[in-house]
Write a protein that holds these residues in place. Sequence first.
Motif, PDB file in Angstrom:
ATOM      1  N   UNK A 125      10.632  10.091  -2.356  1.00 58.93           N
ATOM      2  CA  UNK A 125       9.855   9.792  -1.438  1.00 58.93           C
ATOM      3  C   UNK A 125       9.690   8.388  -0.820  1.00 58.93           C
ATOM      4  N   UNK A 126       9.786   8.479  -2.185  1.00 56.14           N
ATOM      5  CA  UNK A 126       9.810   6.377  -1.933  1.00 56.14           C
ATOM      6  C   UNK A 126      11.115   6.083  -1.436  1.00 56.14           C
ATOM      7  N   UNK A 127      12.101   6.614  -1.818  1.00 58.35           N
ATOM      8  CA  UNK A 127      13.410   6.606  -0.900  1.00 58.35           C
ATOM      9  C   UNK A 127      13.151   6.573   0.602  1.00 58.35           C
ATOM     10  N   UNK A 128      12.437   7.732   1.230  1.00 56.57           N
ATOM     11  CA  UNK A 128      12.006   7.281   2.906  1.00 56.57           C
ATOM     12  C   UNK A 128      10.883   6.604   2.633  1.00 56.57           C
ATOM     13  N   UNK A 129       9.995   6.146   2.336  1.00 61.99           N
ATOM     14  CA  UNK A 129       9.372   5.106   2.443  1.00 61.99           C
ATOM     15  C   UNK A 129       8.041   4.773   1.980  1.00 61.99           C
ATOM     16  N   UNK A 130       7.507   5.973   1.272  1.00 57.88           N
ATOM     17  CA  UNK A 130       6.429   5.475   0.658  1.00 57.88           C
ATOM     18  C   UNK A 130       6.063   4.839  -0.006  1.00 57.88           C
ATOM     19  N   UNK A 131       5.111   4.164  -1.350  1.00 59.52           N
ATOM     20  CA  UNK A 131       4.840   3.680  -2.164  1.00 59.52           C
ATOM     21  C   UNK A 131       3.588   3.667  -2.347  1.00 59.52           C
ATOM     22  N   UNK A 132       3.672   4.171  -4.501  1.00 56.78           N
ATOM     23  CA  UNK A 132       2.876   5.275  -4.360  1.00 56.78           C
ATOM     24  C   UNK A 132       2.088   4.080  -5.608  1.00 56.78           C
ATOM     25  N   UNK A 133       1.848   2.951  -5.662  1.00 55.77           N
ATOM     26  CA  UNK A 133       1.633   1.661  -6.555  1.00 55.77           C
ATOM     27  C   UNK A 133      -0.358   1.398  -6.259  1.00 55.77           C
ATOM     28  N   UNK A 134      -0.228   1.829  -5.036  1.00 56.02           N
ATOM     29  CA  UNK A 134      -1.701   1.830  -4.351  1.00 56.02           C
ATOM     30  C   UNK A 134      -2.218   3.083  -3.755  1.00 56.02           C
ATOM     31  N   UNK A 135      -1.649   4.217  -3.947  1.00 54.33           N
ATOM     32  CA  UNK A 135      -1.911   5.134  -3.444  1.00 54.33           C
ATOM     33  C   UNK A 135      -2.348   6.170  -4.628  1.00 54.33           C
ATOM     34  N   UNK A 136      -3.487   6.119  -5.438  1.00 53.04           N
ATOM     35  CA  UNK A 136      -3.428   6.830  -6.667  1.00 53.04           C
ATOM     36  C   UNK A 136      -3.864   8.175  -6.261  1.00 53.04           C
TER      37      UNK A 136
END
Length: 202
Positions: free
Chosen positions: A40-51
């Motif tokens: 998903x991060x490869x597709x543009x997602x970021x989870x550092x702030x999206x707990x």
Amino acid sequence: MRSVISELSGRGNVLFQAKAMGIDLSHEEAQRVLHQIKHLEHDGFTFEAAEASVELMLRRLQPGYERPFELIDYFVITERRHGRGLLAEATVKVMVGEDVKFTAGRGQRPCQRPSPLRCARHWSPTTPCSTPWGLTDYKVRILDSKTGTGASTRVLIDFQSGSEGWTTVGASTNIIEASWRALADSMEYALVRLGQEGAGGA
């Protein structure tokens, strides 16, 4: 060797987060979540702030977990009318259990507020949630702008319920789709997490 260490570190971090959330996760399940996050991060997602989005990924691995709703389709239209300015309408059709629910909302912007999903708290008696919640922030970032109109869009949505706040993320080359992904996660989190608290759960 660095790749192996990175993999082990990532898996350990997922296990740590799961434990902090009260979720039992096997090493194999942690590895699946880690692969999903990387994809998903490869597709543009970021989870550092999206707990909250991360917590939902972990919960969805648990036996017997059922999503409060599943998207069937949605329709969004935006128009500018003389003397009335901008007007946006959105309709959403979802599956709740074996029932199809259809809702609609209207505002000045397509992503102004989650009107079509606000009635989600009343959809299912199996997910009791009387605690009110609301959107507090909506952030959009264009990724890889050199690709022009084909660039991916990342949306982060902040919600608040009393003293508890949470953030979810969505990404797509279409801003409406990215917004839907983040918004759907927020609604699911509210129904599951706050619903459990209201029922005396975790």
